[in-house]
Enzyme design. Structure first.
Site, PDB file in Angstrom:
ATOM      1  N   GLU A  74     -29.852  16.385 108.073  1.00 37.57           N
ATOM      2  CA  GLU A  74     -28.484  15.916 107.848  1.00 37.57           C
ATOM      3  C   GLU A  74     -27.576  17.041 107.361  1.00 37.57           C
ATOM      4  O   GLU A  74     -26.399  17.109 107.753  1.00 37.57           O
ATOM      5  CB  GLU A  74     -28.482  14.751 106.860  1.00 37.57           C
ATOM      6  CG  GLU A  74     -29.000  13.441 107.421  1.00 37.57           C
ATOM      7  CD  GLU A  74     -30.521  13.394 107.555  1.00 37.57           C
ATOM      8  OE1 GLU A  74     -31.032  12.526 108.289  1.00 37.57           O
ATOM      9  OE2 GLU A  74     -31.192  14.237 106.914  1.00 37.57           O
ATOM     10  N   HIS A 143     -32.881   2.534 102.370  1.00 36.76           N
ATOM     11  CA  HIS A 143     -32.178   2.436 103.641  1.00 36.76           C
ATOM     12  C   HIS A 143     -31.165   1.287 103.655  1.00 36.76           C
ATOM     13  O   HIS A 143     -30.731   0.867 104.730  1.00 36.76           O
ATOM     14  CB  HIS A 143     -33.174   2.192 104.790  1.00 36.76           C
ATOM     15  CG  HIS A 143     -34.200   3.263 104.980  1.00 36.76           C
ATOM     16  ND1 HIS A 143     -35.235   3.458 104.103  1.00 36.76           N
ATOM     17  CD2 HIS A 143     -34.336   4.198 105.946  1.00 36.76           C
ATOM     18  CE1 HIS A 143     -35.987   4.462 104.533  1.00 36.76           C
ATOM     19  NE2 HIS A 143     -35.452   4.931 105.645  1.00 36.76           N
TER      20      HIS A 143
END
Length: 341
Positions: A74, A143
């Site tokens: 990321e 998540h």
């Protein structure tokens, strides 16, 4: 006063029903067709079509140069997008889960958000970072978070949370046009919801609150998936004799607070609903704006917030559901607020 539903939800001329994910994909496709500078990068967005299927067939339509599959990094993905934006491109980053933005916070907060200011306006970062957020899919604590307040706190970032397919398309097109970095947060449970969406690439301006329903007794301000739950709760409350307004800021930064203050001044009651934990959550900003304005003197009851629990999202379905507001919770909170008047 009879309540008015301002977004009836039926397609009109030039519209047809799309799912939320289809609306996002259509916005990206139309933007890429119109501007060669627009491209997309992220993990599994190519042949696989994206972790939630949002990118779909874009890889086959535009090829690997413009729909770029990336390594699992990321920090690298967002860093590449910042550099591309500085070089004149208009990148759209997809992060598989908003939780994973943790890995790229230096690039988001210290680079994308600050470069325009630190260079005296000589450079801009026209980058959109898209990320699914929220609970409801059994993805557990790492998540399923709602981190919008993190980004809204950072000067230099615009933060968008669409609640309908039409807003998802229109706001994303505006975000892609914007010369500043935009964090575009999509609730996972909304991807399969459907509604009328314009065929044409019509923009929804950033920084405009939507009034979905106008009532006489109580103003509900909700974000993300809580907007549809608030509308469902409003229908239940109508049977209880409580007439409810439902407003959606849509853009958290910049926040269009004028419609919110006007409606709360009219009803005298405010219920602020978010999925994220209450402590330091974004709706606290809305509460502050109400109480720091002349609207305070029109209140008939204290401002009430309804939020998720201050706890990680559990994996077990029953516990996951219990950790964030549901329709019944909104109804109960509204009825309690009416009794406090």
């Amino acid at each position: 006063m009879t309540s008015t539903t301002l977004d009836p939800g039926a397609p009109t001329a030039g519209e047809r029903d799309l799912t939320y994910s289809e609306a996002v994909r259509e916005a990206i496709g139309q933007a890429m067709e119109a501007d060669d500078r627009v491209f997309m990068l992220g993990e599994d967005i190519g042949v696989y079509g994206g972790a939630f299927g949002v990118s779909g067939d874009l890889f086959h339509r535009f090829g690997g140069e413009r729909i770029r599959d990336t390594p699992i990094s990321e920090l690298g993905i967002v860093g590449a997008a910042v550099g591309a934006a500085l070089a004149g491109m208009r990148p759209i980053v997809e992060i598989q889960f908003s939780d994973f933005t943790n890995q790229a916070m230096d690039q988001i907060v210290n680079q994308a958000a600050k470069i325009h200011y630190m260079l005296g306006g000589a450079a801009s970062v026209p980058m959109v970072l898209r990320a699914p957020l929220g609970s409801g899919t059994g993805a557990a604590a790492q998540h399923s978070q709602s981190l919008e307040a993190w980004f809204a706190h950072v000067p230099g970032l615009k933060v968008v949370m669409p609640a309908t397919p039409a807003d998802a398309k229109g706001l994303l097109l505006s975000a892609i046009d914007d010369p500043n970095p935009v964090i575009f947060l999509e609730h996972k449970l909304l991807y399969r919801t459907s509604g009328p969406v314009p065929v044409e690439p019509l923009r929804v301006p950033l920084g405009r609150t939507a009034v979905h329903r106008r009532g006489a007794d109580l103003t509900v301000v909700a974000t993300g998936v809580m907007v549809s739950r608030a509308l469902d709760a409003a229908a239940v409350l109508a049977d209880e004799g409580v007439d409810v307004s439902v407003l959606d800021p849509r853009t958290l930064t910049p926040l269009d607070d004028a419609p919110i203050l006007e409606d709360v001044s009219r009803t005298g009651r405010a219920l602020l609903v978010q999925e994220a934990p209450g402590h330091a959550g974004f709706t606290a900003e809305i509460a502050a704006r109400i109480t720091e304005s002349p609207t305070l003197y029109r209140l008939l009851a204290p401002v009430r917030r309804l939020s998720g629990l201050d706890a990680p999202i559990p994996y077990a379905p029953q516990l996951e559901r219990a950790s964030v507001p549901q329709v019944d919770d909104i109804v109960d909170a509204a009825l309690t607020l009416m009794k406090e008047s």
